[in-house]
Design a protein around this motif. Sequence first.
Motif, PDB file in Angstrom:
ATOM      1  N   ALA A  57       5.176   5.002  14.901  1.00 20.68           N
ATOM      2  CA  ALA A  57       4.892   5.532  13.822  1.00 20.68           C
ATOM      3  C   ALA A  57       2.943   5.570  13.907  1.00 20.68           C
ATOM      4  O   ALA A  57       1.979   7.225  13.640  1.00 20.68           O
ATOM      5  N   MET A  58       2.322   4.798  13.629  1.00 19.50           N
ATOM      6  CA  MET A  58       0.429   4.709  13.339  1.00 19.50           C
ATOM      7  C   MET A  58       0.611   5.052  15.015  1.00 19.50           C
ATOM      8  O   MET A  58      -0.840   5.097  14.993  1.00 19.50           O
ATOM      9  N   PHE A  59       1.153   4.612  16.037  1.00 20.79           N
ATOM     10  CA  PHE A  59       0.488   4.600  17.841  1.00 20.79           C
ATOM     11  C   PHE A  59       1.764   5.737  18.839  1.00 20.79           C
ATOM     12  O   PHE A  59       2.024   4.526  19.389  1.00 20.79           O
ATOM     13  N   PRO A  60       1.567   6.536  18.805  1.00 18.41           N
ATOM     14  CA  PRO A  60       2.870   7.066  18.702  1.00 18.41           C
ATOM     15  C   PRO A  60       3.239   7.084  20.783  1.00 18.41           C
ATOM     16  O   PRO A  60       2.033   6.959  21.204  1.00 18.41           O
ATOM     17  N   PRO A  81     -12.641  -0.668  17.262  1.00 19.49           N
ATOM     18  CA  PRO A  81     -11.814  -1.538  16.313  1.00 19.49           C
ATOM     19  C   PRO A  81     -11.463  -1.321  14.406  1.00 19.49           C
ATOM     20  O   PRO A  81     -10.397  -1.715  14.370  1.00 19.49           O
ATOM     21  N   ALA A  82     -11.527   0.375  14.616  1.00 19.61           N
ATOM     22  CA  ALA A  82     -10.862   0.822  13.146  1.00 19.61           C
ATOM     23  C   ALA A  82      -9.315   0.777  13.459  1.00 19.61           C
ATOM     24  O   ALA A  82      -8.491  -0.010  12.549  1.00 19.61           O
ATOM     25  N   ALA A  83      -9.104   0.787  14.912  1.00 17.18           N
ATOM     26  CA  ALA A  83      -7.290   1.056  14.808  1.00 17.18           C
ATOM     27  C   ALA A  83      -6.523  -0.303  14.716  1.00 17.18           C
ATOM     28  O   ALA A  83      -5.862  -0.831  15.027  1.00 17.18           O
ATOM     29  N   LEU A  84      -7.969  -1.189  15.586  1.00 14.99           N
ATOM     30  CA  LEU A  84      -7.935  -2.931  15.781  1.00 14.99           C
ATOM     31  C   LEU A  84      -6.984  -3.045  14.192  1.00 14.99           C
ATOM     32  O   LEU A  84      -6.090  -3.462  13.899  1.00 14.99           O
ATOM     33  N   GLN A  85      -8.000  -2.798  13.672  1.00 15.03           N
ATOM     34  CA  GLN A  85      -7.651  -3.338  11.730  1.00 15.03           C
ATOM     35  C   GLN A  85      -6.321  -2.823  11.715  1.00 15.03           C
ATOM     36  O   GLN A  85      -5.656  -3.541  10.442  1.00 15.03           O
ATOM     37  N   LEU A  90      -0.922  -4.233   9.260  1.00 15.70           N
ATOM     38  CA  LEU A  90       0.756  -4.516   9.523  1.00 15.70           C
ATOM     39  C   LEU A  90       1.389  -5.626  10.092  1.00 15.70           C
ATOM     40  O   LEU A  90       2.088  -5.334   9.055  1.00 15.70           O
ATOM     41  N   ILE A  91       0.769  -6.658  10.975  1.00 14.13           N
ATOM     42  CA  ILE A  91       0.980  -7.821  11.196  1.00 14.13           C
ATOM     43  C   ILE A  91       0.852  -8.731  10.561  1.00 14.13           C
ATOM     44  O   ILE A  91       1.812  -9.500  10.234  1.00 14.13           O
ATOM     45  N   HIS A  92      -0.302  -9.166  10.108  1.00 13.89           N
ATOM     46  CA  HIS A  92      -0.253 -10.284   9.533  1.00 13.89           C
ATOM     47  C   HIS A  92       0.107 -10.479   8.132  1.00 13.89           C
ATOM     48  O   HIS A  92       0.590 -11.014   7.887  1.00 13.89           O
ATOM     49  N   PRO A  93       0.362  -9.958   6.609  1.00 13.10           N
ATOM     50  CA  PRO A  93       1.416  -9.734   5.961  1.00 13.10           C
ATOM     51  C   PRO A  93       2.683 -10.289   6.163  1.00 13.10           C
ATOM     52  O   PRO A  93       3.585 -11.073   5.973  1.00 13.10           O
ATOM     53  N   ALA A  94       3.231  -9.718   7.146  1.00 11.46           N
ATOM     54  CA  ALA A  94       4.492  -9.789   8.084  1.00 11.46           C
ATOM     55  C   ALA A  94       4.098 -11.352   8.479  1.00 11.46           C
ATOM     56  O   ALA A  94       5.441 -11.863   8.613  1.00 11.46           O
ATOM     57  N   VAL A  95       3.476 -11.636   9.231  1.00 11.30           N
ATOM     58  CA  VAL A  95       3.671 -13.317   9.963  1.00 11.30           C
ATOM     59  C   VAL A  95       3.217 -13.767   8.714  1.00 11.30           C
ATOM     60  O   VAL A  95       3.856 -14.657   9.045  1.00 11.30           O
TER      61      VAL A  95
END
Length: 202
Positions: A57-60, A81-85, A90-95
């Motif tokens: 959804a974020m990166f079709p 940098p904005a896309a990476l952030q 999204l990833i860090h809380p899940a990890v």
Amino acid sequence: MTKRDRPHIIGLTGSIGMGKSTVAQMFVDEGVPLFDADAAVHQLQGPGGALVEAIEAMFPGSTNSEGVDRQKLGAAVLGDPAALQRLEQLIHPAVGEMRLAFLKQHSDRPMILFDIPLLFEKSGAEGVDHIVVVSAGPEDQRSRVLVRPGMTEERFEQIKALQMPDAEKRQKADSVIDTSRPLTETRQQVQKLVQKLKASLA
């Protein structure tokens, strides 16, 4: 979980091509349970992974039937940098949730190892008791990285630019494992460190 009723947490880090995965396996061989942040991300982004839909959804166009296409996703965020952030948020809380579950699962062990590639860059040093930096000379690093599939000089420089310089990491470390030496010597360094930490915890 207070510091006293949980295992001693070793944070393992090192720049690209320094031999961190090899050293992580050596800790496992010494009986230290390993939480691998990269492996957790692969699981979250693999087939049926918990984050695949949100990433699409974020990166079709960045996913397929096998989960996230890491090359396409990498191309979408590298140099933005904005896309990476957005991706990291999204990833860090899940990890983090997976890491907490791992900690609870191994709460009776004297020590555990967290393999955190960007430990300094992303303030992963918080909550870690002992920081181990895996390091090698610049020529060793370069030759190891450039033989990787799809790696170019330009991509290597881009990745390096996102990482804290090796010399700085070494200064911040509690221990440094030098992988410029033969594997047997690297293993001896790991064995000595594990023995030293066990003795200090006894």
